[in-house]
Enzyme design. Sequence first.
Site, mmCIF file in Angstrom:
data_model
loop_
_atom_site.group_PDB
_atom_site.id
_atom_site.type_symbol
_atom_site.label_atom_id
_atom_site.label_comp_id
_atom_site.label_asym_id
_atom_site.label_seq_id
_atom_site.Cartn_x
_atom_site.Cartn_y
_atom_site.Cartn_z
ATOM 1 N N GLN A 17 -30.720 71.282 -52.511
ATOM 2 C CA GLN A 17 -31.623 70.124 -52.606
ATOM 3 C C GLN A 17 -32.478 70.172 -53.875
ATOM 4 O OE1 GLN A 17 -31.176 71.965 -49.834
ATOM 5 N NE2 GLN A 17 -31.499 70.800 -47.959
ATOM 6 N N ARG A 69 -32.885 63.079 -45.555
ATOM 7 C CA ARG A 69 -33.379 64.383 -45.143
ATOM 8 C C ARG A 69 -34.807 64.509 -45.668
ATOM 9 N NH1 ARG A 69 -34.754 65.373 -49.464
ATOM 10 N NH2 ARG A 69 -35.143 67.496 -48.827
ATOM 11 N N ARG A 89 -31.730 66.733 -35.305
ATOM 12 C CA ARG A 89 -32.139 67.934 -36.055
ATOM 13 C C ARG A 89 -33.376 68.527 -35.370
ATOM 14 N NH1 ARG A 89 -32.285 67.720 -42.398
ATOM 15 N NH2 ARG A 89 -31.948 69.937 -42.034
ATOM 16 N N ALA A 95 -38.586 66.082 -43.869
ATOM 17 C CA ALA A 95 -39.220 65.826 -42.574
ATOM 18 C C ALA A 95 -39.835 64.422 -42.439
ATOM 19 C CB ALA A 95 -40.263 66.909 -42.302
ATOM 20 N N ASP A 117 -41.622 71.419 -42.904
ATOM 21 C CA ASP A 117 -40.954 70.650 -41.846
ATOM 22 C C ASP A 117 -41.746 70.712 -40.551
ATOM 23 O OD1 ASP A 117 -38.835 71.767 -43.841
ATOM 24 O OD2 ASP A 117 -38.067 69.897 -43.010
ATOM 25 N N ASN A 144 -40.478 75.895 -43.459
ATOM 26 C CA ASN A 144 -39.933 75.090 -44.554
ATOM 27 C C ASN A 144 -38.529 75.606 -44.873
ATOM 28 O OD1 ASN A 144 -40.396 72.934 -46.475
ATOM 29 N ND2 ASN A 144 -40.368 74.499 -48.063
ATOM 30 N N LYS A 145 -37.910 74.990 -45.841
ATOM 31 C CA LYS A 145 -36.522 75.326 -46.191
ATOM 32 C C LYS A 145 -36.334 76.826 -46.400
ATOM 33 C CE LYS A 145 -33.779 73.076 -46.301
ATOM 34 N NZ LYS A 145 -32.921 72.937 -45.099
HETATM 35 O O1 MRU Z 1 -32.973 70.275 -44.624
HETATM 36 P P1 MRU Z 1 -33.875 69.295 -45.347
HETATM 37 O O2 MRU Z 1 -33.387 68.956 -46.717
HETATM 38 O O3 MRU Z 1 -34.185 68.095 -44.493
HETATM 39 O O4 MRU Z 1 -35.221 70.117 -45.491
HETATM 40 C C1 MRU Z 1 -36.343 69.613 -46.175
HETATM 41 C C2 MRU Z 1 -37.248 70.691 -46.581
HETATM 42 O O5 MRU Z 1 -37.267 71.761 -46.021
HETATM 43 C C3 MRU Z 1 -38.126 70.456 -47.707
HETATM 44 O O6 MRU Z 1 -38.409 71.651 -48.354
HETATM 45 C C4 MRU Z 1 -39.418 69.819 -47.441
HETATM 46 O O7 MRU Z 1 -40.450 70.565 -47.901
HETATM 47 C C5 MRU Z 1 -39.865 69.459 -46.129
HETATM 48 S S1 MRU Z 1 -39.928 67.731 -46.135
HETATM 49 C C6 MRU Z 1 -41.172 67.236 -47.251
#
Ligand code: MRU
Length: 355
Positions: free
Chosen positions: A203, A53, A90, A55, A244, A254-255
Amino acid sequence: MNINGKPHRTIWVAGDGMSVDIIDQTKLPHELVIARLATLDDAATAIRDMLVRGAPLIGVTAAYGLCLALRDDASDAMLDHAAKKLEATRPTAVNLRAALARMRARLDAVAPSERARAAYGFAAELADEDVAQNRAIGEHGVRLLRDLRAAKPSSAPLQIMTHCNAGWLATVDVGTALAPVYTAHDSGLAVHVWVSETRPRNQGAYLTAWELGQHGVPHTVIADNAAGHLMQRGDVDAVIVGTDRTTRCGDVANKIGTYLKALAAREANVPFYAAVPSSSIDWSLDRGADIPIEERGPEEVTHVGPSRVVPAGSPVRNPAFDVTPARLVTALITERGVCEASRAGLEGLFRVTRA
Ligand code: MRU
């Protein structure tokens, strides 16, 4: 980066020269398990079920997924089928689409008899490019941290807050948001990282805390809800998150939970940075509102580990990402330098590529 003192990437071609090995991130931090991907289906499952996981790593895994698909059948039809299957895994990280588009642009021009070999070469280029971009983000980002250090009245370590995992586990190596942190730490600039646990999949707690620990970077895990309190009390010098997908106008997906941190940071006058490799910029979108947001299964919210924490029958909603508008982002840290979170800022750095 190092695991038990030994350098590792998160993805590599296995000893047989064809299969692809990954670190199975669903097993961390309890066990270090290397999983082998031998088929297109293996690669699609690894992305969908989040064995990999983050991006940038999703993008490179998709590129290797195409390689695996072409091992036995390098026809145009298979190329098409494999790209569609991988793209459907995804929706939010633009790196997935971008990596597949770049692979296809190169492979469409190669005869089927040569395609599989060529594909492995292109995928390896994408993997190396990711590492180089992240190293450059580290170099640009650490200058911001040095400036913050110079402006800080006390000699205590610089306090950085991050969210989710945007470290080396989210990339091929080095990380995006954590690249400046590692560069600072390695150069003797004392840093301490506030790691928000990042419900529902944790995470931050599982992955960021583990990789910072492996590298010896001082850190403290906090409940997501503690972030605003710490910023309000002056315990945070900067927030750095990954992305992402970032639009050409600087809106940052982002997350889930990132937006709340940006709001708290603005209120508390804490600088809020997003580390954005160019592989995560979507040049086709202006508005963050147009970024597709992945909705994941309810069990991630209803359960903590094996235990159910939500009453049976209570409905659950689980959006996995949010969008922080550009106006709340102090600056973007890219491999080409630091810029304003705006179209002018991004185009100023990437004009040549776009032309
Ligand atoms: O759902 P994930 O674990 O794939 O999401 C990843 C993220 O959102 C991270 O915060 C990240 O910043 C992006 S990838 C460097």
